[in-house]
Scaffold this active site. Structure first.
Site, PDB file in Angstrom:
ATOM      1  CD  GLU A 165      -3.319 -12.281  16.591  1.00 46.52           C
ATOM      2  OE1 GLU A 165      -2.141 -12.262  16.239  1.00 46.52           O
ATOM      3  OE2 GLU A 165      -3.901 -11.284  17.047  1.00 46.52           O
ATOM      4  CD  GLU A 366      -3.945 -11.366  21.575  1.00 44.04           C
ATOM      5  OE1 GLU A 366      -3.460 -10.388  20.970  1.00 44.04           O
ATOM      6  OE2 GLU A 366      -3.630 -12.535  21.344  1.00 44.04           O
TER       7      GLU A 366
HETATM    8  C1  BG6 Z   1      -1.434 -10.185  18.614  1.00 42.98           C
HETATM    9  C2  BG6 Z   1      -0.693 -11.330  19.190  1.00 42.98           C
HETATM   10  O1  BG6 Z   1      -1.136 -10.183  17.266  1.00 42.98           O
HETATM   11  O2  BG6 Z   1      -1.106  -8.896  18.957  1.00 42.98           O
HETATM   12  C3  BG6 Z   1       0.199 -10.991  20.358  1.00 42.98           C
HETATM   13  O3  BG6 Z   1      -1.526 -12.420  19.509  1.00 42.98           O
HETATM   14  C4  BG6 Z   1       0.838  -9.631  20.157  1.00 42.98           C
HETATM   15  O4  BG6 Z   1       1.082 -12.031  20.579  1.00 42.98           O
HETATM   16  C5  BG6 Z   1      -0.276  -8.613  20.082  1.00 42.98           C
HETATM   17  O5  BG6 Z   1       1.752  -9.299  21.164  1.00 42.98           O
HETATM   18  C6  BG6 Z   1       0.196  -7.178  19.918  1.00 42.98           C
HETATM   19  O6  BG6 Z   1       1.025  -7.075  18.799  1.00 42.98           O
HETATM   20  P1  BG6 Z   1       2.506  -6.525  18.933  1.00 42.98           P
HETATM   21  O7  BG6 Z   1       3.100  -6.716  17.589  1.00 42.98           O
HETATM   22  O8  BG6 Z   1       2.402  -5.116  19.333  1.00 42.98           O
HETATM   23  O9  BG6 Z   1       3.157  -7.380  19.985  1.00 42.98           O
END
Ligand code: BG6
Length: 472
Positions: A165, A366
Site C-alpha cells: 500500500e 487483499e
Molecule cells: C490493508 C493492510 O490496509 O488493510 C492490512 O494491508 C490491513 O495490513 C487491512 O490489515 C485491513 O485493514 P484493518 O485496518 O481493518 O486491519
C-alpha cells in the site's frame, strides 16, 4: 477463469506473528506505535507481543490453507526479523532461516508464495533515529535488506511485492513509512517528498530483485479505494478527479511511466515545493518501469468525495481535498461496523479502470471484511463474510470473463485471524478463527469458520460454485 488462476489469501506477518523479540527480532513500528482508533470506535487495543501466535503456528496455519486448496499465499517478511535495527551490517540468519522454512513448507504443499517486502514493519530504530523513508539513507538500508532476502529465497519465490500500500505512505506515514512530519515542513511537502522517496525505494527493490533473480516477477502495490463524486455538480467531479489522482493513481502512474506525471509536478510547482530528487534516482525509477511485471492492489471498499464550500483559494481547496477527514458516506451502500462500505461493483470498476489505464496484468492481493464475531461450541457462522465474498468474487469473474481483464489471481484477506492495523482482535478477517480475546490470550487454538468451507468449494470449482449451501 484460467486454469492456473491463483486463488488464495494473504496475511501481514507483523499483525499475526507475535514471537516478539524471539530469535533476534528487533522492534518495529507496529510494535511501538501508539494507535489512534478508527473514527467512532472505542479503543480495545491488543498487545502485539503474541498477536495470533502465527510465529509458532505457521505450519498448522499453512495446513489449513492447503486444506482450503490454496494455489497461492501472500505473506510479508518482517523487516526487523532480518535487520533488527535496520542499519545492521549483516542480516539475522535466524530470521532468514525462518522465512526460508516457511517458503519450503508452502512449496511442499503446492502453494505459490507471494512475498511482500515492507508491510507496516519499519524497524523502530530507523523510524526513531532516521525518520523512516523521509531519510534517503533508509532507502539504502531497505535496498540492502531486500538484497539479503532475495539472495536467500531466489529460485523459490516467483512473485514479489515491493511495498504494501505504497500510496498510503504519505497519509499514514508513521505506520506505512516510519516517518513523521518534521517541524517546519508543510504537510504537502512531506506528501511530495515521501511519495518520491517511497517510489525510489520501490524502484531500488525492482532493480535488486531482477538482478538477483531474473526469473522472478515483481509488482508494485496500492491500497485502492476509488472515490466517486457524491453529486454530479462539476466542482464535486473535479474534486474527485483530483483526489483519485493524488490518493490512488500517483504511485502506479510513476511506476509504469518511469517519470513524475504532469499533475504531480503542477501540484508541487503551485506550492513552491522543490523535493530532493536527483538524476540517479530519476534513472532508477525510469529503468524499473521497464522491468515491472504486474500491478497488485488491495480492495475493501469505495469512498465518496465532494468539494468544500467557502474555500476560494485553489491551493487551500486542493489541500483540504487531499487531506480530507470528513468520512463522507455513500447513501447507496451498507457498511460493516467500522463504516467500511460494501461495494462489489467498485472492484469490477477498479479492475477495468487499472487495466485500461496501465495495460499490465493485475493481481488482487487483499479483499475481505472485518467482523466482530464470537465462537460458540467451536463454530463461527460467518454468513456475512460469505455474502461479501460471493459478491466480490462474482464481480471479479465479470471483469475477467466479460471485460477481458488479465488477472493473475485473487487473494482474500485473510487465511487466519490476526490483529487489525489498529491492533484490534475484535475486527476479525480470517477463514480460521483464533481463540484469543483482546486482553486474554486464552488457548490460541484454531477453528474453521463456516466461510472456510465456502472458500474451499469456491477454489475447487475455480470460482464456479459460489452458493452458500455449506453443511456446517
Ligand atoms: C490493508 C493492510 O490496509 O488493510 C492490512 O494491508 C490491513 O495490513 C487491512 O490489515 C485491513 O485493514 P484493518 O485496518 O481493518 O486491519
Amino acid at each position: 477463469m484460467k486454469k492456473d488462476f491463483l486463488w488464495g489469501a494473504a496475511l501481514s506477518n507483523v499483525q499475526a506473528e507475535g514471537g516478539y523479540l524471539e530469535d533476534g527480532k528487533g522492534l518495529n513500528v507496529y510494535d511501538t506505535l501508539e494507535v489512534i482508533p478508527e473514527p467512532g470506535i472505542a479503543p480495545m487495543f491488543c498487545d502485539t507481543a503474541v498477536a495470533t501466535d502465527h510465529y509458532h503456528h505457521y505450519k498448522e496455519d499453512i495446513n489449513f490453507m492447503a486444506e482450503m486448496g490454496f494455489k497461492a499465499y501472500r505473506f510479508s517478511i518482517v523487516w526487523s526479523r532480518i535487520h533488527p535495527m535496520g542499519d545492521d551490517e549483516k542480516p539475522n540468519k535466524k530470521g532468514l532461516d525462518y522465512y526460508e522454512d516457511m517458503v519450503d513448507y508452502l512449496l511442499e504443499k503446492g502453494i505459490e508464495p507471494v512475498v511482500s517486502l515492507v508491510h507496516f514493519d519499519m524497524p523502530d530504530h530507523l523510524a526513531k533515529e532516521y525518520n523512516g523513508f523521509l531519510n534517503k539513507k533508509v532507502i539504502d538500508f531497505y535496498a540492502k535488506h531486500v538484497e539479503s532476502v532475495v539472495e536467500r529465497l531466489k529460485g523459490k519465490v516467483k512473485y514479489w511485492i515491493t511495498y504494501n500500500e505504497i500510496n498510503l505512505a504519505p497519509f499514514h506515514s508513521n505506520l506505512v513509512a516510519g516517518a513523521v512530519c518534521p517541524e517546519g515542513m508543510r504537510q504537502t511537502e512531506m506528501y511530495a517528498q515521501l511519495t518520491i522517496n517511497t517510489e525510489v525505494a520501490h524502484a531500488r527493490a525492482v532493480e535488486v530483485i531482477k538482478r538477483v533473480d531474473p526469473q522472478a516477477k515483481v509488482g508494485g502495490m496500492l491500497g485502492h479505494a476509488p472515490f466517486y463524486p457524491l453529486t454530479c455538480k462539476s466542482e464535486d467531479i473535479i474534486a474527485t478527479d483530483f483526489k483519485n489522482k493524488m490518493h490512488n493513481y500517483l504511485p502506479f502512474d510513476i511506476m509504469t511511466s518511469g517519470r513524475l506525471p504532469g499533475y504531480f509536478k503542477t501540484f508541487m510547482k503551485r506550492r513552491n515545493i522543490e523535493p530532493e530528487f536527483n538524476e540517479e534516482e530519476k534513472k532508477v525509477i525510469y529503468e524499473s518501469s521497464k522491468k515491472l511485471d504486474y500491478l497488485a492492489f488491495s480492495y475493501y471498499r469505495s469512498n465518496v468525495m465532494t468539494s468544500f464550500e467557502g474555500i476560494d483559494d485553489l491551493v487551500e481547496l486542493e489541500d483540504a481535498i487531499l487531506f480530507d477527514t470528513r468520512g463522507l458516506k455513500n447513501p447507496n451502500y451498507g457498511a460493516n461496523e467500522w463504516g467500511w462500505q460494501i461495494d462489489e461493483e467498485g472492484l469490477r470498476y477498479s479492475l477495468i479502470d487499472f487495466y485500461q489505464r496501465y495495460e499490465k496484468p493485475l493481481f488482487i492481493v487483499e479483499n475481505g471484511i472485518g467482523i466482530d464475531e464470537q465462537m460458540k461450541d467451536g463454530k463461527v457462522y460467518d454468513d456475512e463474510r460469505i455474502d461479501y465474498y460471493q459478491r466480490h468474487v462474482s464481480s471479479v469473474k465479470c471483469a475477467v470473463d466479460e471485460d477481458g481483464v488479465d488477472l493473475i489471481g485473487y487473494l482474500a484477506w485473510s487465511p487466519i485471524d490476526f490483529l487489525s492495523s489498529h491492533k484490534e482482535i475484535r475486527k476479525r478477517y480470517g477463514f480460521v478463527y483464533v481463540n484469543r480475546d483482546f486482553d486474554d490470550l486464552l488457548d490460541l487454538k484454531r477453528y474453521r469458520k463456516k466461510s472456510f468451507y465456502w472458500y474451499q468449494k469456491c477454489i475447487a470449482t475455480n470460482g464456479e460454485n459460489l452458493e452458500n449451501n455449506i453443511e456446517y
